[in-house]
Design a protein around this motif. Structure first.
Motif, PDB file in Angstrom:
ATOM      1  N   TRP A  45       0.841  -1.186   0.000  1.00  0.00           N
ATOM      2  CA  TRP A  45       0.000   0.000   0.000  1.00  0.00           C
ATOM      3  C   TRP A  45       0.883   1.246   0.000  1.00  0.00           C
ATOM      4  O   TRP A  45       2.102   1.163   0.091  1.00  0.00           O
TER       5      TRP A  45
ATOM      6  N   SER B  96      -5.752   2.388  -0.110  1.00  0.00           N
ATOM      7  CA  SER B  96      -4.764   1.846   0.813  1.00  0.00           C
ATOM      8  C   SER B  96      -5.280   1.799   2.246  1.00  0.00           C
ATOM      9  O   SER B  96      -4.950   0.898   3.018  1.00  0.00           O
TER      10      SER B  96
ATOM     11  N   LEU C 165      -1.739  -0.856  -6.384  1.00  0.00           N
ATOM     12  CA  LEU C 165      -1.965  -0.763  -4.941  1.00  0.00           C
ATOM     13  C   LEU C 165      -3.432  -0.472  -4.674  1.00  0.00           C
ATOM     14  O   LEU C 165      -4.072   0.241  -5.452  1.00  0.00           O
ATOM     15  N   PRO C 166      -3.953  -0.998  -3.543  1.00  0.00           N
ATOM     16  CA  PRO C 166      -3.310  -1.966  -2.664  1.00  0.00           C
ATOM     17  C   PRO C 166      -3.205  -3.345  -3.327  1.00  0.00           C
ATOM     18  O   PRO C 166      -3.916  -3.626  -4.299  1.00  0.00           O
TER      19      PRO C 166
END
Length: 345
Positions: free
Chosen positions: A238, A245, A313-314
Motif C-alpha cells: 500500500w 490503501s 496498490l493496494p
C-alpha cells in the motif's frame, strides 16, 4: 582544425538552446490558494528526497539541478498528485485552480504538452478505453519521456494487464530510447511473471522491519520465510498516496482481531511504497500498525516489489503456515475474502 571548430560550434549551439543548462526552473500559479505547501519528488531518483514547495500569494518558484531528463511529481496535501516532465534547461509553468486540481496544466516542453492532451482526452473515459488510448500514445511517441510514464502507469502498474502485450510495448520503448537508464532498469519488473503463484511456495523474503511506534522496546526485526513459518501471513502492499490503501490497513487490522478472538494467530506485514517517512509515520500511528512494517521509500522501485511484479496498490498476498501462497490480488472481495472464508480464518 576543422574538427576543433566543429566541436566549438556544436557546443555553442547546444548551450544556446538553454539559458540555464544543468538545471530546470519551475514556476507555479494557483487560483484560490493564498499560501500552502506542496511536495515534489522524482520517480527517476533525480531528487534524492521529498522536497517542499512553498506557495505564497498563489505562486511558487522552484529550481533543481538536472542533467538529461526526469519524471517529476507534485504531491498535493490531499495526496493526489500531478505528474510532469523535465529536461535540462527547461522553463516549466504549472497553472491551475486549487479547487480543481485534476485540471492543472503544465507547459514548457513537448512532453508536458502531449501529456496535458492525453489527460484532457481521457478525463471521462472508461478504464478499458483509457488503457487502449494510452497504448496508442505510447506507440505513436515511443521516443518521448511521457511514453515511459504512460507505460508504467497503465501497463506496468495497471490492473489485469496482458503480460505479452506489456513486453511488446516495452521492447518498442527500449528500441526508441536505448540510452534511457530508467527505462532499462524496468526490465526486471516488466519480465516478472509467474513469481507469485497460488499453491506455490512464497518467493524468498528477507526484510528488516521498522521499529514499532507502539512499543518502545521493539527495535528492528529481520523477518524471513523461516521466521514466519508456522502461522498464516497476510502481506499488504500500500501507500498513503494511493486511494484504497486505507481499506487495506483496515482489513488487515480486522483479520488480526478476528483471528485472535478465535484463538488463532496470523502474522501481518505492512509493505509501504511511500516516499515520505513523515507521511508513513502519520498513517502508522493513525491506523495502529503495531505489526511488522517495512518501507524503503523507493516506491515501485522497491526491490521486492519489482521482483514480485507488484504493479498496483493496494495488493494482497495471503500465505499458509507452510509458506505457500494461498491467494493474491488487488481486489480484496474477489481475490482474498473467499479464501479467508474457505479456510475459516
Amino acid at each position: 582544425m576543422k574538427n576543433k571548430l566543429f566541436y566549438i560550434a556544436a557546443l555553442l549551439t547546444l548551450l544556446s538552446c538553454s539559458k540555464h543548462p544543468g538545471e530546470v526552473r519551475i514556476q507555479g500559479r494557483f487560483a484560490h490558494l493564498e499560501q500552502g505547501e506542496f511536495y515534489i519528488y522524482s520517480s527517476d531518483r533525480e531528487l534524492g528526497r521529498l522536497d517542499t514547495v512553498h506557495i505564497k500569494d498563489g505562486e511558487f518558484a522552484y529550481t533543481m539541478p538536472l542533467q538529461g531528463s526526469c519524471i517529476l511529481h507534485l504531491l498535493y496535501p490531499n495526496y493526489s498528485q500531478l505528474t510532469f516532465f523535465a529536461h535540462d534547461g527547461d522553463d516549466l509553468l504549472i497553472e491551475g485552480d486549487a479547487r480543481d486540481l485534476n485540471n492543472v496544466e503544465v507547459s514548457g516542453s513537448d512532453d508536458n504538452k502531449l501529456y496535458t492532451s492525453f489527460r484532457k482526452e481521457t478525463a471521462t473515459m472508461p478504464h478499458a478505453k483509457l488503457v487502449d488510448v494510452a497504448r496508442q500514445y505510447i506507440l505513436k511517441h515511443p521516443d518521448k519521456l511521457v511514453a515511459r510514464h504512460l507505460f508504467c502507469q497503465y501497463w506496468l502498474l495497471g490492473d489485469s494487464i496482458s503480460h505479452s502485450q506489456a513486453i511488446e510495448i516495452y521492447d518498442s520503448l527500449v528500441k526508441a530510447r536505448p540510452d534511457d537508464p530508467a527505462l532499462l532498469s524496468l526490465s526486471e519488473h516488466v519480465h516478472a511473471s509467474g513469481v507469485l503463484v497460488e499453491g506455490q511456495p512464497l518467493p524468498r523474503l528477507q526484510l528488516q522491519t521498522r521499529p514499532s511506534l507502539f512499543d518502545d522496546k521493539q527495535g528492528k526485526d529481520t523477518i524471513s520465510n523461516e521466521s514466519l513459518r508456522g502461522n498464516y501471513l497476510l502481506i499488504s502492499f500500500w501507500a498513503s498516496w494511493r486511494s484504497g490503501s486505507q481499506s487495506a490497513l483496515f482489513r488487515t487490522r480486522k483479520i488480526r482481531r478476528e483471528m485472535k478472538s478465535k484463538g488463532k494467530k496470523i502474522n501481518a506485514l505492512s509493505y509501504s511504497l511511500d516516499v515520505s517517512e513523515r507521511a508513513l509515520r502519520r498513517v502508522e500511528w493513525r491506523d495502529s500498525i503495531d505489526y511488522y512494517s517495512y518501507c524503503d521509500f523507493l516506491c515501485f522501485d522497491s526491490p521486492l516489489a519489482r521482483q514480485w511484479g507488484i504493479r498496483t496498490l493496494p495488493y494482497y498476498v495471503l500465505v499458509s503456515p507452510d509458506m505457500k501462497v494461498i491467494a493474491i490480488g488487488n481486489d480484496w472481495k474477489k481475490d482474498i475474502e473467499p479464501k479467508i472464508e474457505e479456510l475459516c480464518l
